[in-house]
Design a protein around this motif. Structure first.
Motif, PDB file in Angstrom:
ATOM      1  N   ASP A 108       0.830  -1.213   0.000  1.00 28.67           N
ATOM      2  CA  ASP A 108       0.000   0.000   0.000  1.00 28.67           C
ATOM      3  C   ASP A 108       0.861   1.259   0.000  1.00 28.67           C
ATOM      4  O   ASP A 108       0.579   2.227  -0.700  1.00 28.67           O
ATOM      5  CB  ASP A 108      -0.942   0.028   1.213  1.00 28.67           C
ATOM      6  N   LYS A 109       1.941   1.231   0.797  1.00 28.71           N
ATOM      7  CA  LYS A 109       2.845   2.380   0.835  1.00 28.71           C
ATOM      8  C   LYS A 109       3.482   2.598  -0.532  1.00 28.71           C
ATOM      9  O   LYS A 109       3.578   3.733  -1.012  1.00 28.71           O
ATOM     10  CB  LYS A 109       3.931   2.164   1.886  1.00 28.71           C
ATOM     11  N   MET A 110       3.900   1.513  -1.167  1.00 27.87           N
ATOM     12  CA  MET A 110       4.524   1.598  -2.483  1.00 27.87           C
ATOM     13  C   MET A 110       3.537   2.150  -3.514  1.00 27.87           C
ATOM     14  O   MET A 110       3.865   3.033  -4.299  1.00 27.87           O
ATOM     15  CB  MET A 110       5.011   0.214  -2.926  1.00 27.87           C
ATOM     16  N   ARG A 111       2.303   1.652  -3.497  1.00 25.87           N
ATOM     17  CA  ARG A 111       1.273   2.113  -4.422  1.00 25.87           C
ATOM     18  C   ARG A 111       1.001   3.611  -4.229  1.00 25.87           C
ATOM     19  O   ARG A 111       0.901   4.369  -5.190  1.00 25.87           O
ATOM     20  CB  ARG A 111      -0.022   1.314  -4.229  1.00 25.87           C
ATOM     21  N   GLN A 112       0.922   4.026  -2.967  1.00 28.72           N
ATOM     22  CA  GLN A 112       0.670   5.441  -2.693  1.00 28.72           C
ATOM     23  C   GLN A 112       1.810   6.324  -3.172  1.00 28.72           C
ATOM     24  O   GLN A 112       1.584   7.379  -3.737  1.00 28.72           O
ATOM     25  CB  GLN A 112       0.451   5.662  -1.199  1.00 28.72           C
ATOM     26  N   ARG A 113       3.041   5.882  -2.943  1.00 33.19           N
ATOM     27  CA  ARG A 113       4.193   6.662  -3.417  1.00 33.19           C
ATOM     28  C   ARG A 113       4.150   6.797  -4.922  1.00 33.19           C
ATOM     29  O   ARG A 113       4.381   7.871  -5.480  1.00 33.19           O
ATOM     30  CB  ARG A 113       5.510   5.999  -2.985  1.00 33.19           C
ATOM     31  N   ARG A 114       3.829   5.698  -5.596  1.00 30.97           N
ATOM     32  CA  ARG A 114       3.752   5.709  -7.055  1.00 30.97           C
ATOM     33  C   ARG A 114       2.675   6.686  -7.533  1.00 30.97           C
ATOM     34  O   ARG A 114       2.890   7.463  -8.458  1.00 30.97           O
ATOM     35  CB  ARG A 114       3.460   4.307  -7.596  1.00 30.97           C
ATOM     36  N   GLU A 115       1.520   6.672  -6.884  1.00 31.07           N
ATOM     37  CA  GLU A 115       0.428   7.574  -7.261  1.00 31.07           C
ATOM     38  C   GLU A 115       0.818   9.036  -7.068  1.00 31.07           C
ATOM     39  O   GLU A 115       0.525   9.875  -7.922  1.00 31.07           O
ATOM     40  CB  GLU A 115      -0.832   7.252  -6.453  1.00 31.07           C
ATOM     41  N   VAL A 116       1.472   9.343  -5.966  1.00 30.15           N
ATOM     42  CA  VAL A 116       1.892  10.719  -5.699  1.00 30.15           C
ATOM     43  C   VAL A 116       2.911  11.166  -6.738  1.00 30.15           C
ATOM     44  O   VAL A 116       2.806  12.258  -7.307  1.00 30.15           O
ATOM     45  CB  VAL A 116       2.462  10.860  -4.261  1.00 30.15           C
ATOM     46  N   LEU A 117       3.889  10.319  -6.991  1.00 29.87           N
ATOM     47  CA  LEU A 117       4.906  10.669  -7.984  1.00 29.87           C
ATOM     48  C   LEU A 117       4.296  10.828  -9.369  1.00 29.87           C
ATOM     49  O   LEU A 117       4.638  11.767 -10.101  1.00 29.87           O
ATOM     50  CB  LEU A 117       6.015   9.620  -8.005  1.00 29.87           C
ATOM     51  N   ASP A 118       3.399   9.931  -9.754  1.00 25.36           N
ATOM     52  CA  ASP A 118       2.738  10.039 -11.063  1.00 25.36           C
ATOM     53  C   ASP A 118       1.964  11.351 -11.168  1.00 25.36           C
ATOM     54  O   ASP A 118       2.004  12.030 -12.195  1.00 25.36           O
ATOM     55  CB  ASP A 118       1.780   8.858 -11.290  1.00 25.36           C
ATOM     56  N   GLU A 119       1.271  11.708 -10.102  1.00 27.91           N
ATOM     57  CA  GLU A 119       0.490  12.954 -10.106  1.00 27.91           C
ATOM     58  C   GLU A 119       1.408  14.171 -10.242  1.00 27.91           C
ATOM     59  O   GLU A 119       1.133  15.084 -11.017  1.00 27.91           O
ATOM     60  CB  GLU A 119      -0.328  13.049  -8.826  1.00 27.91           C
ATOM     61  N   ILE A 120       2.489  14.181  -9.510  1.00 29.69           N
ATOM     62  CA  ILE A 120       3.437  15.295  -9.566  1.00 29.69           C
ATOM     63  C   ILE A 120       4.044  15.397 -10.961  1.00 29.69           C
ATOM     64  O   ILE A 120       4.111  16.478 -11.569  1.00 29.69           O
ATOM     65  CB  ILE A 120       4.543  15.156  -8.500  1.00 29.69           C
ATOM     66  N   LEU A 121       4.466  14.265 -11.488  1.00 33.28           N
ATOM     67  CA  LEU A 121       5.085  14.264 -12.812  1.00 33.28           C
ATOM     68  C   LEU A 121       4.075  14.639 -13.893  1.00 33.28           C
ATOM     69  O   LEU A 121       4.415  15.387 -14.832  1.00 33.28           O
ATOM     70  CB  LEU A 121       5.725  12.917 -13.107  1.00 33.28           C
ATOM     71  N   ASP A 122       2.862  14.157 -13.808  1.00 31.63           N
ATOM     72  CA  ASP A 122       1.813  14.526 -14.774  1.00 31.63           C
ATOM     73  C   ASP A 122       1.539  16.023 -14.737  1.00 31.63           C
ATOM     74  O   ASP A 122       1.385  16.658 -15.775  1.00 31.63           O
ATOM     75  CB  ASP A 122       0.514  13.766 -14.494  1.00 31.63           C
ATOM     76  N   ASP A 123       1.455  16.588 -13.531  1.00 31.50           N
ATOM     77  CA  ASP A 123       1.217  18.029 -13.386  1.00 31.50           C
ATOM     78  C   ASP A 123       2.341  18.840 -14.031  1.00 31.50           C
ATOM     79  O   ASP A 123       2.100  19.825 -14.710  1.00 31.50           O
ATOM     80  CB  ASP A 123       1.091  18.424 -11.916  1.00 31.50           C
ATOM     81  N   ARG A 124       3.566  18.404 -13.846  1.00 27.98           N
ATOM     82  CA  ARG A 124       4.699  19.130 -14.423  1.00 27.98           C
ATOM     83  C   ARG A 124       4.713  19.023 -15.936  1.00 27.98           C
ATOM     84  O   ARG A 124       5.027  19.986 -16.622  1.00 27.98           O
ATOM     85  CB  ARG A 124       6.015  18.597 -13.852  1.00 27.98           C
ATOM     86  N   LEU A 125       4.358  17.862 -16.481  1.00 29.08           N
ATOM     87  CA  LEU A 125       4.330  17.692 -17.921  1.00 29.08           C
ATOM     88  C   LEU A 125       3.198  18.521 -18.544  1.00 29.08           C
ATOM     89  O   LEU A 125       3.338  19.075 -19.630  1.00 29.08           O
ATOM     90  CB  LEU A 125       4.162  16.218 -18.294  1.00 29.08           C
ATOM     91  N   ASN A 126       2.073  18.621 -17.844  1.00 22.73           N
ATOM     92  CA  ASN A 126       0.933  19.389 -18.353  1.00 22.73           C
ATOM     93  C   ASN A 126       1.163  20.893 -18.268  1.00 22.73           C
ATOM     94  O   ASN A 126       0.519  21.667 -18.984  1.00 22.73           O
ATOM     95  CB  ASN A 126      -0.343  19.016 -17.595  1.00 22.73           C
ATOM     96  N   ASP A 127       2.066  21.321 -17.388  1.00 25.34           N
ATOM     97  CA  ASP A 127       2.368  22.752 -17.266  1.00 25.34           C
ATOM     98  C   ASP A 127       3.279  23.254 -18.385  1.00 25.34           C
ATOM     99  O   ASP A 127       3.450  24.444 -18.562  1.00 25.34           O
ATOM    100  CB  ASP A 127       3.033  23.041 -15.908  1.00 25.34           C
ATOM    101  N   ARG A 128       3.883  22.361 -19.117  1.00 24.28           N
ATOM    102  CA  ARG A 128       4.831  22.779 -20.169  1.00 24.28           C
ATOM    103  C   ARG A 128       4.109  23.224 -21.399  1.00 24.28           C
ATOM    104  O   ARG A 128       3.147  23.010 -21.879  1.00 24.28           O
ATOM    105  CB  ARG A 128       5.757  21.623 -20.527  1.00 24.28           C
TER     106      ARG A 128
END
Length: 128
Positions: A108-128
């Motif tokens: 569960d911890k691993m899944r949550q970390r992955r979700e947070v990182l994916d969200e952060i990375l998606d937000d940064r890619l969409n801001d470009r």
């Protein structure tokens, strides 16, 4: 409001609720007869000493405030609230949270970390 501008979650007309009062409320409200009037311990509610509010902790089903605190802490962690924020909110160190409060599985911890990182990375890619 106290001298630091904080408002207590639980208060009386005289200020913050004392720890002993919170404990008494939790014992009182966690007894089965308060919830559904059926005793899982085959006790007669008319003769059970735990019916009296002053002896509510004598009920085998009553709980201390700690499981409620652990549940709230775990709920925040499962909702993705960062450990540092939970630590500040619950007034408990990250080390103690990890050791005593965080009941999430490693998966569960691993899944949550992955979700947070994916969200952060998606937000940064969409801001470009």
């Amino acid at each position: 409001m106290d001298e630091y501008g904080r408002e207590p979650l639980l208060a009386t007309s005289r200020g913050r609720v004392a720890t002993a009062t919170i404990r008494r409320y939790v014992y009182k409200r966690s007894r089965p007869y308060v919830i559904d009037r059926e005793c899982p311990h085959d006790r007669d509610p008319d003769e059970c000493e735990a019916i009296d509010v002053g002896h509510a902790s004598n009920c085998p089903s009553s709980v201390t405030p700690h499981p409620i605190r652990r549940g709230y802490t775990t709920h925040l962690l499962q909702a993705g609230v960062p450990v540092d924020v939970v630590s500040d909110r619950c007034n408990v160190s990250p080390k103690v949270i990890d050791r005593h409060y965080d009941v999430r599985s490693e998966e569960d911890k691993m899944r949550q970390r992955r979700e947070v990182l994916d969200e952060i990375l998606d937000d940064r890619l969409n801001d470009r």
